[in-house]
Enzyme design. Structure first.
Site, PDB file in Angstrom:
ATOM      1  N   ASP A 366       4.414  -8.749   8.050  1.00  0.00           N
ATOM      2  CA  ASP A 366       4.362  -7.331   7.663  1.00  0.00           C
ATOM      3  C   ASP A 366       4.126  -7.196   6.162  1.00  0.00           C
ATOM      4  O   ASP A 366       3.617  -8.106   5.506  1.00  0.00           O
ATOM      5  CB  ASP A 366       5.652  -6.625   8.140  1.00  0.00           C
ATOM      6  CG  ASP A 366       5.448  -5.168   8.457  1.00  0.00           C
ATOM      7  OD1 ASP A 366       5.493  -4.348   7.518  1.00  0.00           O
ATOM      8  OD2 ASP A 366       5.225  -4.816   9.637  1.00  0.00           O
ATOM      9  N   ASP A 367       4.534  -6.093   5.618  1.00  0.00           N
ATOM     10  CA  ASP A 367       4.285  -5.730   4.220  1.00  0.00           C
ATOM     11  C   ASP A 367       4.775  -6.819   3.251  1.00  0.00           C
ATOM     12  O   ASP A 367       5.784  -7.465   3.501  1.00  0.00           O
ATOM     13  CB  ASP A 367       5.060  -4.417   3.957  1.00  0.00           C
ATOM     14  CG  ASP A 367       4.600  -3.718   2.713  1.00  0.00           C
ATOM     15  OD1 ASP A 367       3.816  -4.298   1.963  1.00  0.00           O
ATOM     16  OD2 ASP A 367       5.049  -2.578   2.506  1.00  0.00           O
ATOM     17  N   ARG A 443       6.035   7.747  -1.279  1.00  0.00           N
ATOM     18  CA  ARG A 443       6.440   6.341  -1.154  1.00  0.00           C
ATOM     19  C   ARG A 443       5.838   5.505  -2.296  1.00  0.00           C
ATOM     20  O   ARG A 443       5.280   4.429  -2.065  1.00  0.00           O
ATOM     21  CB  ARG A 443       6.008   5.783   0.202  1.00  0.00           C
ATOM     22  CG  ARG A 443       6.939   4.670   0.664  1.00  0.00           C
ATOM     23  CD  ARG A 443       6.295   3.769   1.691  1.00  0.00           C
ATOM     24  NE  ARG A 443       7.280   2.830   2.198  1.00  0.00           N
ATOM     25  CZ  ARG A 443       6.985   1.636   2.659  1.00  0.00           C
ATOM     26  NH1 ARG A 443       5.755   1.210   2.706  1.00  0.00           N
ATOM     27  NH2 ARG A 443       7.928   0.849   3.097  1.00  0.00           N
ATOM     28  N   LYS A 476      -1.742  -4.709  12.078  1.00  0.00           N
ATOM     29  CA  LYS A 476      -0.944  -3.479  12.119  1.00  0.00           C
ATOM     30  C   LYS A 476      -1.443  -2.611  10.972  1.00  0.00           C
ATOM     31  O   LYS A 476      -1.252  -2.960   9.803  1.00  0.00           O
ATOM     32  CB  LYS A 476       0.536  -3.817  11.952  1.00  0.00           C
ATOM     33  CG  LYS A 476       1.463  -2.601  11.880  1.00  0.00           C
ATOM     34  CD  LYS A 476       2.910  -3.076  11.799  1.00  0.00           C
ATOM     35  CE  LYS A 476       3.877  -1.962  11.471  1.00  0.00           C
ATOM     36  NZ  LYS A 476       5.228  -2.490  11.202  1.00  0.00           N
ATOM     37  N   TRP A 477      -2.109  -1.537  11.304  1.00  0.00           N
ATOM     38  CA  TRP A 477      -2.789  -0.671  10.321  1.00  0.00           C
ATOM     39  C   TRP A 477      -1.875   0.513  10.034  1.00  0.00           C
ATOM     40  O   TRP A 477      -1.743   1.411  10.844  1.00  0.00           O
ATOM     41  CB  TRP A 477      -4.109  -0.219  10.921  1.00  0.00           C
ATOM     42  CG  TRP A 477      -4.980   0.685  10.106  1.00  0.00           C
ATOM     43  CD1 TRP A 477      -4.610   1.733   9.337  1.00  0.00           C
ATOM     44  CD2 TRP A 477      -6.415   0.625  10.023  1.00  0.00           C
ATOM     45  NE1 TRP A 477      -5.705   2.331   8.779  1.00  0.00           N
ATOM     46  CE2 TRP A 477      -6.836   1.678   9.186  1.00  0.00           C
ATOM     47  CE3 TRP A 477      -7.391  -0.208  10.572  1.00  0.00           C
ATOM     48  CZ2 TRP A 477      -8.176   1.920   8.900  1.00  0.00           C
ATOM     49  CZ3 TRP A 477      -8.721   0.041  10.290  1.00  0.00           C
ATOM     50  CH2 TRP A 477      -9.104   1.085   9.462  1.00  0.00           C
ATOM     51  N   ASP A 478      -1.275   0.495   8.851  1.00  0.00           N
ATOM     52  CA  ASP A 478      -0.273   1.505   8.519  1.00  0.00           C
ATOM     53  C   ASP A 478      -0.889   2.634   7.700  1.00  0.00           C
ATOM     54  O   ASP A 478      -1.995   2.507   7.148  1.00  0.00           O
ATOM     55  CB  ASP A 478       0.858   0.825   7.729  1.00  0.00           C
ATOM     56  CG  ASP A 478       2.205   1.489   7.960  1.00  0.00           C
ATOM     57  OD1 ASP A 478       2.232   2.653   8.378  1.00  0.00           O
ATOM     58  OD2 ASP A 478       3.232   0.834   7.699  1.00  0.00           O
ATOM     59  N   MET A 479      -0.171   3.733   7.580  1.00  0.00           N
ATOM     60  CA  MET A 479      -0.591   4.894   6.765  1.00  0.00           C
ATOM     61  C   MET A 479       0.696   5.630   6.422  1.00  0.00           C
ATOM     62  O   MET A 479       1.168   6.445   7.188  1.00  0.00           O
ATOM     63  CB  MET A 479      -1.517   5.756   7.619  1.00  0.00           C
ATOM     64  CG  MET A 479      -2.358   6.766   6.883  1.00  0.00           C
ATOM     65  SD  MET A 479      -1.573   8.370   6.754  1.00  0.00           S
ATOM     66  CE  MET A 479      -2.817   9.340   5.981  1.00  0.00           C
ATOM     67  N   CYS A 526      -0.264   2.661  13.012  1.00  0.00           N
ATOM     68  CA  CYS A 526       1.081   2.951  12.529  1.00  0.00           C
ATOM     69  C   CYS A 526       0.933   3.961  11.408  1.00  0.00           C
ATOM     70  O   CYS A 526      -0.066   3.950  10.692  1.00  0.00           O
ATOM     71  CB  CYS A 526       1.686   1.636  12.009  1.00  0.00           C
ATOM     72  SG  CYS A 526       3.298   1.813  11.223  1.00  0.00           S
ATOM     73  N   ASP A 548       9.533   4.124  13.448  1.00  0.00           N
ATOM     74  CA  ASP A 548      10.284   3.200  12.593  1.00  0.00           C
ATOM     75  C   ASP A 548      11.734   3.113  13.035  1.00  0.00           C
ATOM     76  O   ASP A 548      12.484   2.275  12.527  1.00  0.00           O
ATOM     77  CB  ASP A 548      10.233   3.669  11.138  1.00  0.00           C
ATOM     78  CG  ASP A 548       9.056   3.069  10.387  1.00  0.00           C
ATOM     79  OD1 ASP A 548       8.376   2.192  10.961  1.00  0.00           O
ATOM     80  OD2 ASP A 548       8.815   3.468   9.236  1.00  0.00           O
TER      81      ASP A 548
HETATM   82  C1  GLA Z   1       6.071   1.504   7.481  1.00  0.00           C
HETATM   83  C2  GLA Z   1       6.025   0.947   8.877  1.00  0.00           C
HETATM   84  C3  GLA Z   1       7.055  -0.148   9.020  1.00  0.00           C
HETATM   85  C4  GLA Z   1       6.780  -1.235   8.017  1.00  0.00           C
HETATM   86  C5  GLA Z   1       6.756  -0.644   6.620  1.00  0.00           C
HETATM   87  C6  GLA Z   1       6.303  -1.647   5.605  1.00  0.00           C
HETATM   88  O1  GLA Z   1       7.255   2.188   7.258  1.00  0.00           O
HETATM   89  O2  GLA Z   1       6.197   1.943   9.820  1.00  0.00           O
HETATM   90  O3  GLA Z   1       7.046  -0.679  10.312  1.00  0.00           O
HETATM   91  O4  GLA Z   1       5.561  -1.831   8.309  1.00  0.00           O
HETATM   92  O5  GLA Z   1       5.888   0.472   6.526  1.00  0.00           O
HETATM   93  O6  GLA Z   1       6.252  -1.124   4.341  1.00  0.00           O
END
Ligand code: GLA
Length: 752
Positions: A366-367, A443, A476-479, A526, A548
Site C-alpha cells: 500500500d501507500d 489530506r 489499488k487506484w486511490d483518490m 478506491c 476504510d
Molecule cells: C486511503 C485508502 C486506504 C489506504 C490509504 C493509504 O485512505 O482508502 O485503504 O490505502 O489511503 O494512504
C-alpha cells in the site's frame, strides 16, 4: 424484437418477459411517457393510457386543445420553457441567449445489441443479449439533433439510457444541463431510497416516504462521493426484500451528479439522473456532439432482493470487462493497517511469507513505497521506488515476493500531487487551482488537473513504467481528496464550466489506456475507501475498496447497503486487527472473517505478530473461503435480515448459480438476555430440492428452509441450552456480543 412500434399510434413498447416500458410520440411530436413497470401484453394501441388533463392555469401549446398541456403530461426527456415547470432533463442556450427548445420526433432505428459511448463507461450488450431503440429528434430552429438511446436487456429487467446532442447549425450552442435520463410516473405513493453516508460509513440505506417537492442526492466534490451513491430507488410503500414493486435508477458515472425525485402538485413523480447541472456547461461548437453518461433503470414486482439480483447480473455480465470478469478473485494481503508507512523490505517479506503460509494469493504493498513518502505529506506524483525504504528497488521486491508463489500489486494515487514532490517542482501548474489564489489542502495534498491532456499522457507513461518495473498483477487506484478551487489551466475561460466533467473524462481515459495496455492487471478502485464506488468505476476496475472502515459490525451495514446495487464480486472486504483501528471495538477472528468472507476476502493486519492459534484460524478460514469462493464471489446474493431494522443484527446468504450449494450467515451485534426463539427463513434455493446441512446429517426440504426457516442459536436464558434444533457449522463465540454463525448447504438428490 423486444421493441415494437405501433405505427398508427406512434407508440414504442420496449419489453421482455419481465418489464414493459411504453411511450408515444405526442401531438406536439415530442416523446410522451405512458407506462413503466411489470411486463404487459402488446396491443395495437396504448392510446387509452394517454389520459390528458390540464388545469385552468396550465399553459397549452395548441390554442384549440385546452387538455394538452406540457405541465401535466408525462415526459420522456423534458425541456423547460414551454409550459412544464418541473425540473427539465436538459437546457440549451442558443447564440442569441434564448433557452427555449422544441425537439420533435424525426425518425427511429431499432437494432440488436447496443450503442457504445465514447470515452465514457457503458453497459455492453451483444447481439442476442438485448435491443436498442435510437430515437432521433431535432429542433429545426436550433439546427440541433437529439438522439435518445434506450437499450433493453433480453434476460434482465433493465433498460440503459443516454442522450446525444449534435450541433448541426452554423452557430455555437451552449448546453446548460443534460441529464442521462428522466422518467415520469403519474403516481407518488412510493418510498424514496438512497445510499448515504460519509467516509468510513458509506452506503447506509435511507428510506423515506416521498413527499411533495424535490428530494435529491448528488455530489459537487468531483467524485461521486461517500456522501451519497449515484443512484436512487422508488419502492411501493409495502415493498420489502421479497415482494412489492420497486425501481432502481443508477448512473455509470463517477463525477459530479444529481439524482432526484420530484413530486408535483398532482401527485406525479419525476425521476432525473445525470451530470450535476451545478458547475456544468458545455459549449457545443458547430458540428460537435455531446454524449451524456449512461444511466440504467431496473424494475421488479418481487421486492428488493430480486431488483438487486438483476443489478448484480448487469454489473457482472454487462459492465465488468476483461479477463477478471468471470475469474475468481485472489485472496489478498494488504500491508496498510499492518504497518501504515512504517515498513522496510525485511518487514514486507516477513508479512508476505506469513501471508503465503496461510494460503493468501496476492500481496499488495500500500501507500509509502515511492518518492520520499514516510507520511501523507509528501511525494504524490513521484511514482518511482523509495530506495531508502526499499534499497533493492521495486523489481527486486516483486521478484522475491513472486518467488514465494504470490502475485504482487501496488497502491497508487495517480490523480494526486504533493506540495513536496519533484512533480510539483517541475509542474506546479498541473495542480488544480485558480491563478493568484491560494489552494486548499485536503489530506495534505492537491489534485492533478485531469482535464489537461498533458497530465493524462504523463501519468500514463509514469504508471506504465511502474507496472513494468514492478511486474504488477494488481493496482489499488486511490483518490483521497475532493476537488476545490476548480479550474483548468489549459482550458479557455468559456470552457471552465466544463472542468468537472472533463476531469472525470481524463481519469476514464487514463484507466482505459492503462487497462488496454496491461489487460492482465487487476484494478481495484478506491477513494479514501468507498468514495467513488459506482458503476462507472466498475467498468474500468472490476473491484472496489468498499470502505476504510474494516470493523466487522460496521461493515455489516456498509456491505448490506452496497449490495442493493453492487455484487459481492466488486466488494473488497478485509479482516483487520482487533481492537479495530476505526472504532476500537474488539471482535473475534471468526466474526471478522464471517463478515469479510461475504465479499472479496483480504487480510490487513500484522500477521507476523499473531499467536500460533490465530494463524491456524486464518489458515482454516482462507481454506474455507477458497472452497466456497465461486459461491461467495459469483453466487446469487440474498439479504435476509437488515442491520438497519434490527439494531445491527444481520443475515444474508449466497446461492450457487446452479443452486447446488449455499452459504448463509447470521450475525448478532449486541447480545440480549433471555431472548425469544428466532427462526431465519432462507431464500433462493431450488424449491423442489432437499439440502444437507454440511457438517451434520440433517437434510431439509428447500421449501421448509424457505418457509419455516432454520431455528437460530438459543442464546443465554439462565439455563444450559438444549441441543434441540440448533444447527451450526462454524461458530464464533457461543454467545455474547458480536457472534455469528455460518450455515453451509449442499443440494441432495431429490427424494421420492
Ligand atoms: C486511503 C485508502 C486506504 C489506504 C490509504 C493509504 O485512505 O482508502 O485503504 O490505502 O489511503 O494512504
Amino acid at each position: 424484437m423486444p421493441i415494437l412500434f405501433n405505427k398508427a399510434a406512434r407508440e414504442f413498447h420496449l419489453y421482455n418477459g419481465r418489464i414493459s416500458y411504453i411511450f408515444c410520440i405526442a401531438k406536439n411530436n415530442q416523446p410522451q411517457h405512458l407506462y413503466y413497470g411489470k411486463a404487459i401484453p402488446h396491443v395495437e394501441s396504448f392510446s387509452h393510457m394517454n389520459i390528458l388533463r390540464s388545469t385552468v392555469l396550465s399553459p397549452v401549446p395548441f390554442s384549440d386543445d385546452m387538455d394538452f398541456s406540457l405541465s401535466t403530461v408525462l415526459h420522456e426527456y423534458p425541456s423547460y420553457g414551454t409550459g412544464d415547470y418541473r425540473t427539465p432533463a436538459f437546457q440549451i442556450q442558443a447564440a442569441d441567449g434564448s433557452r427555449v427548445s422544441d425537439f420533435q420526433y424525426k425518425s427511429h432505428k431499432v437494432f440488436e445489441g447496443k450503442n457504445k459511448l465514447t470515452g465514457l463507461p457503458h453497459t455492453s450488450c451483444d447481439v442476442g443479449q438485448g435491443t436498442t431503440l435510437e430515437l432521433i429528434l431535432a429542433d429545426e430552429e436550433l439546427s440541433c439533433e437529439l438522439v435518445l438511446y434506450y437499450s433493453i436487456f433480453e434476460d434482465l429487467s433493465v433498460i440503459a439510457r443516454s442522450a446525444r446532442f449534435t450541433n448541426k447549425s452554423s452557430q455555437d450552442l451552449k448546453i446548460l444541463s443534460a441529464l442521462s435520463m428522466s422518467t415520469d410516473f403519474d403516481e407518488s405513493d412510493f418510498d424514496f431510497i438512497t445510499l448515504d453516508g460519509a467516509w468510513c460509513r458509506e452506503r447506509h440505506i435511507t428510506r423515506t416516504r416521498l413527499r411533495k417537492g424535490i428530494q435529491s442526492v448528488g455530489s459537487s466534490r468531483g467524485a461521486s462521493s461517500p456522501d451519497h451513491n449515484p443512484a436512487c430507488f422508488l419502492a411501493a410503500t409495502n415493498t420489502d426484500e421479497y415482494s412489492g414493486d420497486c425501481y432502481a435508477f443508477s448512473l455509470l458515472y463517477s463525477g459530479n451528479y444529481t439524482a432526484f425525485a420530484e413530486v408535483d402538485s398532482y401527485d406525479g413523480t419525476r425521476i432525473g439522473l445525470g451530470i450535476n447541472p451545478f458547475e456544468f456547461q458545455w459549449n457545443l461548437g458547430k458540428g460537435k456532439s455531446f454524449e451524456t453518461p449512461e444511466a440504467i433503470t431496473a424494475f421488479s414486482d418481487r421486492g428488493l432482493n430480486d431488483l438487486s439480483s438483476n443489478l448484480h447480473d448487469l454489473v457482472r455480465k454487462h459492465i465488468i470487462r476483461g479477463i477478471w470478469k468471470e475469474r475468481v478473485r485472489p485472496v489478498l494481503f494488504n500491508n496498510w493497517e499492518a504497518t501504515y508507512f512504517d515498513f522496510d523490505e525485511e518487514k514486507l517479506l516477513m508479512l508476505a511469507w506469513q501471508a503465503r503460509s496461510v494460503g493468501i494469493e496476492l500481496f499488495v504493498l500500500d501507500d509509502g513505497w515511492f518518492g520520499r513518502r514516510n507520511d501523507d505529506t509528501t511525494s504524490l506524483g513521484d511514482w518511482y521506488c523509495n530506495l531508502d525504504k526499499l534499497p533493492q528497488g521495486l523489481g527486486e521486491l516483486s521478484a522475491k515476493i513472486k518467488s514465494m508463489g504470490l502475485l504482487f500489486g501496488l497502491w497508487i494515487e495517480p490523480e494526486m500531487i504533493s506540495q513536496e514532490s519533484k512533480l510539483m517542482n517541475s509542474h506546479n501548474d498541473w495542480a488544480i487551482g485558480v491563478p493568484n489564489r491560494s489552494r486548499s489542502f485536503g489530506r495534505s495534498q492537491y489534485v492533478l488537473d485531469m482535464s489537461n491532456q498533458e497530465v493524462v499522457d504523463y501519468l500514463f507513461h509514469a504508471i506504465a513504467k511502474v507496472i513494468e518495473d514492478g511486474d504488477l498483477d494488481y493496482i489499488k487506484w486511490d483518490m483521497n481528496r475532493s476537488i476545490t478551487e476548480a479550474f483548468g489551466a489549459a482550458l479557455k475561460p468559456e470552457d471552465q464550466m466544463s472542468f468537472f466533467h472533463r476531469y472525470i473524462l481524463g481519469t476514464y481515459e487514463l484507466y482505459e489506456r492503462l487497462s488496454a495496455a496491461f489487460p492482465n492487471v487487476l484494478f481495484e478502485s478506491c477513494a479514501a475507501g468507498g468514495g467513488r464506488f459506482d458503476l462507472g468505476m466498475m467498468y474500468y476496475a472490476p473491484q472496489g475498496w468498499t470502505s476504510d472502515d474494516t470493523d466487522p459490525a460496521e461493515r455489516l451495514k456498509i456491505q448490506y447497503g452496497s449490495s442493493l446495487i453492487y455484487p459481492l464480486s466488486c466488494m473488497g472486504s478485509h479482516v483487520s486487527a482487533s481492537p479495530n483501528h476505526q472504532t476500537g471495538r474488539e471482535t473475534s477472528m471468526d466474526f471478522r472473517f464471517h463478515t469479510a468472507m461475504f465479499g472479496l476476502l483480504g487480510y490487513e493486519l500484522d500477521i507476523t505478530k499473531l499467536a500460533g492459534a490465530e494463524i491456524e484460524k486464518i489458515k482454516e478460514h482462507v481454506g474455507l473461503y477458497k472452497t466456497y469462493r465461486p459461491v461467495l464471489q459469483f453466487g446469487d446474493f440474498y439479504r435476509l435480515k437488515s442491520p438497519f431494522d434490527n439494531e445491527g443484527d444481520t443475515a444474508w446468504m449466497t446461492v450457487a448459480r446452479d443452486k447446488s450449494a449455499a452459504v448463509c450467515a447470521n450475525y448478532k451485534v449486541l447480545a440480549k438476555p433471555n431472548p425469544s426463539l428466532k427462526r431465519l427463513k432462507l431464500a433462493g434455493l431450488n424449491e423442489d430440492s432437499f439440502y444437507r446441512l454440511v457438517g451434520t446429517d440433517r437434510i431439509y426440504s428447500a421449501k421448509e428452509l424457505m418457509s419455516r426457516g432454520i431455528a437460530l442459536e438459543i442464546e443465554f436464558s439462565g439455563v444450559v441450552p438444549p441441543e434441540s434444533e440448533q444447527i451450526k457449522c462454524t461458530a464464533g463465540k457461543d454467545y455474547g456480543d458480536f457472534t455469528s454463525y455460518l450455515y453451509f448447504l449442499q443440494e441432495e438428490k431429490v427424494r421420492e
